[in-house]
Motif scaffolding. Structure first.
Motif, PDB file in Angstrom:
ATOM      1  N   GLU A  49      62.254  93.789  -0.086  1.00 38.63           N
ATOM      2  CA  GLU A  49      63.495  93.082   0.238  1.00 38.63           C
ATOM      3  C   GLU A  49      63.725  93.032   1.747  1.00 38.63           C
ATOM      4  OE1 GLU A  49      67.034  94.016  -2.048  1.00 38.63           O
ATOM      5  OE2 GLU A  49      65.766  95.030  -3.536  1.00 38.63           O
ATOM      6  N   ILE A  50      63.411  94.120   2.425  1.00 40.55           N
ATOM      7  CA  ILE A  50      63.579  94.152   3.879  1.00 40.55           C
ATOM      8  C   ILE A  50      62.638  93.150   4.541  1.00 40.55           C
ATOM      9  CG2 ILE A  50      63.317  95.577   5.954  1.00 40.55           C
ATOM     10  CD1 ILE A  50      64.105  98.000   4.173  1.00 40.55           C
ATOM     11  N   VAL A  51      61.393  93.138   4.095  1.00 39.70           N
ATOM     12  CA  VAL A  51      60.412  92.205   4.652  1.00 39.70           C
ATOM     13  C   VAL A  51      60.850  90.761   4.416  1.00 39.70           C
ATOM     14  CG1 VAL A  51      58.055  91.336   4.420  1.00 39.70           C
ATOM     15  CG2 VAL A  51      58.473  93.806   4.525  1.00 39.70           C
ATOM     16  N   GLU A  52      61.367  90.483   3.225  1.00 38.91           N
ATOM     17  CA  GLU A  52      61.805  89.122   2.908  1.00 38.91           C
ATOM     18  C   GLU A  52      62.939  88.676   3.821  1.00 38.91           C
ATOM     19  OE1 GLU A  52      63.569  86.497  -0.860  1.00 38.91           O
ATOM     20  OE2 GLU A  52      63.130  88.640  -1.109  1.00 38.91           O
ATOM     21  N   VAL A  53      63.912  89.568   4.050  1.00 35.73           N
ATOM     22  CA  VAL A  53      65.046  89.229   4.907  1.00 35.73           C
ATOM     23  C   VAL A  53      64.587  88.953   6.333  1.00 35.73           C
ATOM     24  CG1 VAL A  53      67.072  90.237   6.051  1.00 35.73           C
ATOM     25  CG2 VAL A  53      66.844  90.369   3.565  1.00 35.73           C
ATOM     26  N   VAL A  54      63.703  89.797   6.859  1.00 36.62           N
ATOM     27  CA  VAL A  54      63.220  89.610   8.233  1.00 36.62           C
ATOM     28  C   VAL A  54      62.379  88.339   8.333  1.00 36.62           C
ATOM     29  CG1 VAL A  54      61.901  90.628  10.120  1.00 36.62           C
ATOM     30  CG2 VAL A  54      63.316  92.095   8.663  1.00 36.62           C
ATOM     31  N   SER A  55      61.577  88.080   7.315  1.00 41.99           N
ATOM     32  CA  SER A  55      60.768  86.846   7.295  1.00 41.99           C
ATOM     33  C   SER A  55      61.655  85.609   7.304  1.00 41.99           C
ATOM     34  CB  SER A  55      59.865  86.815   6.062  1.00 41.99           C
ATOM     35  OG  SER A  55      58.917  87.859   6.089  1.00 41.99           O
ATOM     36  N   ASP A  56      62.748  85.669   6.534  1.00 41.61           N
ATOM     37  CA  ASP A  56      63.668  84.534   6.460  1.00 41.61           C
ATOM     38  C   ASP A  56      64.370  84.259   7.791  1.00 41.61           C
ATOM     39  OD1 ASP A  56      63.006  84.120   3.846  1.00 41.61           O
ATOM     40  OD2 ASP A  56      64.797  85.074   3.010  1.00 41.61           O
ATOM     41  N   LYS A  57      64.352  85.229   8.688  1.00 40.90           N
ATOM     42  CA  LYS A  57      64.913  85.027  10.017  1.00 40.90           C
ATOM     43  C   LYS A  57      63.940  84.286  10.939  1.00 40.90           C
ATOM     44  CE  LYS A  57      68.029  89.040  10.283  1.00 40.90           C
ATOM     45  NZ  LYS A  57      69.208  88.363  10.843  1.00 40.90           N
ATOM     46  N   LYS A  97      71.353  98.154  -0.688  1.00 40.77           N
ATOM     47  CA  LYS A  97      71.526  96.724  -0.971  1.00 40.77           C
ATOM     48  C   LYS A  97      72.488  96.087   0.030  1.00 40.77           C
ATOM     49  CE  LYS A  97      69.283  95.552  -4.890  1.00 40.77           C
ATOM     50  NZ  LYS A  97      68.380  94.372  -5.005  1.00 40.77           N
ATOM     51  N   ALA A  98      73.603  96.771   0.273  1.00 35.40           N
ATOM     52  CA  ALA A  98      74.604  96.243   1.199  1.00 35.40           C
ATOM     53  C   ALA A  98      74.080  96.246   2.633  1.00 35.40           C
ATOM     54  CB  ALA A  98      75.886  97.065   1.107  1.00 35.40           C
ATOM     55  N   ALA A  99      73.288  97.270   2.987  1.00 38.03           N
ATOM     56  CA  ALA A  99      72.725  97.338   4.339  1.00 38.03           C
ATOM     57  C   ALA A  99      71.725  96.211   4.572  1.00 38.03           C
ATOM     58  CB  ALA A  99      72.048  98.689   4.544  1.00 38.03           C
ATOM     59  N   ILE A 100      70.962  95.872   3.553  1.00 38.79           N
ATOM     60  CA  ILE A 100      69.993  94.776   3.670  1.00 38.79           C
ATOM     61  C   ILE A 100      70.728  93.442   3.774  1.00 38.79           C
ATOM     62  CG2 ILE A 100      68.120  93.555   2.487  1.00 38.79           C
ATOM     63  CD1 ILE A 100      67.291  96.333   1.335  1.00 38.79           C
ATOM     64  N   ALA A 101      71.829  93.311   3.058  1.00 39.79           N
ATOM     65  CA  ALA A 101      72.656  92.097   3.179  1.00 39.79           C
ATOM     66  C   ALA A 101      73.233  91.995   4.586  1.00 39.79           C
ATOM     67  CB  ALA A 101      73.773  92.121   2.136  1.00 39.79           C
ATOM     68  N   TRP A 102      73.633  93.134   5.143  1.00 44.32           N
ATOM     69  CA  TRP A 102      74.125  93.169   6.533  1.00 44.32           C
ATOM     70  C   TRP A 102      73.022  92.734   7.497  1.00 44.32           C
ATOM     71  CZ3 TRP A 102      72.740  95.497  11.058  1.00 44.32           C
ATOM     72  CH2 TRP A 102      73.703  95.641  12.057  1.00 44.32           C
ATOM     73  N   LEU A 103      71.815  93.242   7.258  1.00 42.28           N
ATOM     74  CA  LEU A 103      70.665  92.893   8.103  1.00 42.28           C
ATOM     75  C   LEU A 103      70.414  91.390   8.080  1.00 42.28           C
ATOM     76  CD1 LEU A 103      68.222  94.023   9.790  1.00 42.28           C
ATOM     77  CD2 LEU A 103      66.946  94.044   7.638  1.00 42.28           C
ATOM     78  N   ASP A 121      74.998 108.718  11.021  1.00 44.36           N
ATOM     79  CA  ASP A 121      76.085 108.542  11.989  1.00 44.36           C
ATOM     80  C   ASP A 121      75.962 107.254  12.793  1.00 44.36           C
ATOM     81  OD1 ASP A 121      77.929 110.689  11.736  1.00 44.36           O
ATOM     82  OD2 ASP A 121      76.453 112.049  12.577  1.00 44.36           O
ATOM     83  N   PHE A 122      74.757 106.912  13.225  1.00 44.84           N
ATOM     84  CA  PHE A 122      74.594 105.710  14.043  1.00 44.84           C
ATOM     85  C   PHE A 122      74.951 104.469  13.235  1.00 44.84           C
ATOM     86  CE2 PHE A 122      71.644 103.035  16.896  1.00 44.84           C
ATOM     87  CZ  PHE A 122      72.612 102.937  17.892  1.00 44.84           C
ATOM     88  N   ALA A 123      74.544 104.457  11.979  1.00 49.22           N
ATOM     89  CA  ALA A 123      74.889 103.340  11.096  1.00 49.22           C
ATOM     90  C   ALA A 123      76.402 103.253  10.910  1.00 49.22           C
ATOM     91  CB  ALA A 123      74.204 103.498   9.750  1.00 49.22           C
ATOM     92  N   ARG A 124      77.056 104.384  10.725  1.00 51.76           N
ATOM     93  CA  ARG A 124      78.510 104.398  10.561  1.00 51.76           C
ATOM     94  C   ARG A 124      79.200 103.814  11.796  1.00 51.76           C
ATOM     95  NH1 ARG A 124      80.348 108.208   6.516  1.00 51.76           N
ATOM     96  NH2 ARG A 124      78.603 109.369   5.609  1.00 51.76           N
ATOM     97  N   ALA A 125      78.712 104.217  12.974  1.00 52.68           N
ATOM     98  CA  ALA A 125      79.327 103.761  14.221  1.00 52.68           C
ATOM     99  C   ALA A 125      79.173 102.259  14.413  1.00 52.68           C
ATOM    100  CB  ALA A 125      78.709 104.515  15.399  1.00 52.68           C
ATOM    101  N   ILE A 126      78.039 101.730  13.982  1.00 52.52           N
ATOM    102  CA  ILE A 126      77.773 100.296  14.135  1.00 52.52           C
ATOM    103  C   ILE A 126      78.515  99.474  13.092  1.00 52.52           C
ATOM    104  CG2 ILE A 126      75.944  98.543  13.988  1.00 52.52           C
ATOM    105  CD1 ILE A 126      74.024 100.758  15.051  1.00 52.52           C
ATOM    106  N   GLY A 127      78.730 100.086  11.925  1.00 56.37           N
ATOM    107  CA  GLY A 127      79.352  99.366  10.819  1.00 56.37           C
ATOM    108  C   GLY A 127      78.354  98.905   9.775  1.00 56.37           C
ATOM    109  N   ILE A 128      77.150  99.489   9.781  1.00 58.16           N
ATOM    110  CA  ILE A 128      76.151  99.147   8.772  1.00 58.16           C
ATOM    111  C   ILE A 128      76.510  99.849   7.462  1.00 58.16           C
ATOM    112  CG2 ILE A 128      73.709  99.257   8.142  1.00 58.16           C
ATOM    113  CD1 ILE A 128      73.014  99.381  11.095  1.00 58.16           C
ATOM    114  N   PRO A 129      76.561  99.146   6.352  1.00 58.42           N
ATOM    115  CA  PRO A 129      76.849  99.796   5.066  1.00 58.42           C
ATOM    116  C   PRO A 129      75.809 100.869   4.757  1.00 58.42           C
ATOM    117  CG  PRO A 129      77.011  97.410   4.867  1.00 58.42           C
ATOM    118  CD  PRO A 129      76.409  97.683   6.210  1.00 58.42           C
ATOM    119  N   LEU A 130      76.216 101.902   4.032  1.00 58.72           N
ATOM    120  CA  LEU A 130      75.331 103.020   3.753  1.00 58.72           C
ATOM    121  C   LEU A 130      74.541 102.849   2.452  1.00 58.72           C
ATOM    122  CD1 LEU A 130      77.592 106.002   4.883  1.00 58.72           C
ATOM    123  CD2 LEU A 130      76.058 104.544   6.227  1.00 58.72           C
ATOM    124  N   LYS A 131      74.932 101.901   1.616  1.00 56.46           N
ATOM    125  CA  LYS A 131      74.170 101.598   0.404  1.00 56.46           C
ATOM    126  C   LYS A 131      73.050 100.617   0.761  1.00 56.46           C
ATOM    127  CE  LYS A 131      76.804 103.925  -2.490  1.00 56.46           C
ATOM    128  NZ  LYS A 131      76.294 105.128  -3.220  1.00 56.46           N
TER     129      LYS A 131
END
Length: 294
Positions: free
Chosen positions: A23-31, A108-114, A96-106
């Motif tokens: 899923e991560i590879v697909e999202v980055v490829s789609d960019k 699926k949600a983090a990949i959607a954020w990406l 912590d770094f993800a929390r500070a940036i606002g990246i979801p911790l789950k």
């Protein structure tokens, strides 16, 4: 075609990171990137892969792993001026770094954020002696206790595993003689715990350093003095209320450079992993990483 490297720790998140690789590879490829995947097998692999990405002219690096993996990736990028863009999907215990940036911790949600990340922001990181950090440097018995947290504990309890081990040190309440050199001033303190944070989120608490920003050019230093019985009961409420720096047993310093020394041997914790012994020289590298965020 633009080139991207995904640096993935397959064992992160109780091996969950590997489940989301496609899923991560697909999202980055789609960019619009041609994607190369590098999987870590041992310590410092992520740093080596990130350096490879810089030296081979990659345009974008995406980390996937826990706090230690993300620290390693940033360490590899931080050495160079010609850095690629950087994003990550968190699979750690505290994140912590993800929390500070606002990246979801789950995941699926983090990949959607990406997928929606399209804005570059230059963010600060810290340097402690010859190492880099993005979240926190801590010293004292509580910091050392985190070394005792095992993989099974982290998987089963999450951040609570660290809090349990840290709480065990409160009864002992051991203090250390420390010398802080900051802004031409020398400060002597007897400290139970010292926390140096780069962002608002420290140990999973997002209201410790309420003034901290990703690009404020400062580190936020909390020197916790010896705690008596009642003090222990008031520290946590002050953290939850965003008033930790104002607690009577906390000496707060906001600075971009700091030296810490002691007459005693004292270990440190850097971004969740065992760090250097004292003395420490810490500096802020302002707007040093090219973060791609939502």
């Amino acid at each position: 075609m633009k080139q991207a490297m995904v640096i993935l720790n397959p064992s992160s998140g109780n091996e969950a990171a590997n489940d989301y690789k496609a899923e991560i590879v697909e999202v980055v490829s789609d960019k619009g990137y041609n994607v190369t995947v590098k999987e870590t097998k041992k310590q410092d692999d992520a740093t080596a892969f990130a350096e490879e990405a810089v030296n081979e002219g990659y345009d974008y690096v995406v980390g996937a792993g826990g706090d230690g993996t993300i620290n390693e990736v940033i360490t590899g990028l931080a050495k160079y001026d010609n850095q690629p863009l950087f994003s990550f999907v968190p699979f750690g215990t505290v994140n912590d770094f993800a929390r500070a940036i606002g990246i979801p911790l789950k995941p699926k949600a983090a990949i959607a954020w990406l997928k929606e990340a399209d804005t570059e922001q230059r963010v600060d990181i810290g340097k402690v002696n010859d190492r880099y950090f993005v979240n926190v440097v801590a010293l004292g018995a509580v910091a050392e206790a985190t070394y005792d947290v095992g993989v099974e504990q982290k998987t089963r309890l999450g951040p609570l595993a660290y809090y349990i081990e840290g709480a065990k040190t409160l009864a002992e309440n051991k203090i250390y003689p420390l010398t802080f050199k900051v802004g031409g001033e020398t400060i002597e303190e007897e400290a139970f715990l010292v926390i140096i944070g780069m962002t608002n989120s420290i140990a999973g608490f997002e209201r410790i350093a309420t003034d901290a920003k990703l690009d404020d050019g400062h580190m936020h230093v909390f020197i916790v003095k010896k705690l008596a019985g009642f003090d222990i009961m008031t520290v946590l409420p002050s953290v939850l209320a965003g008033e930790f720096k104002d607690h009577e047993k906390v000496h707060y310093i906001k600075t971009n450079e700091l030296t810490i020394e002691s007459t005693q041997s004292l270990h440190t914790n850097i971004d969740g992993d065992e760090g250097d012994d004292l003395p420490l020289h810490l500096t802020v590298l302002p707007k040093h990483i090219r973060l791609l965020k939502k």
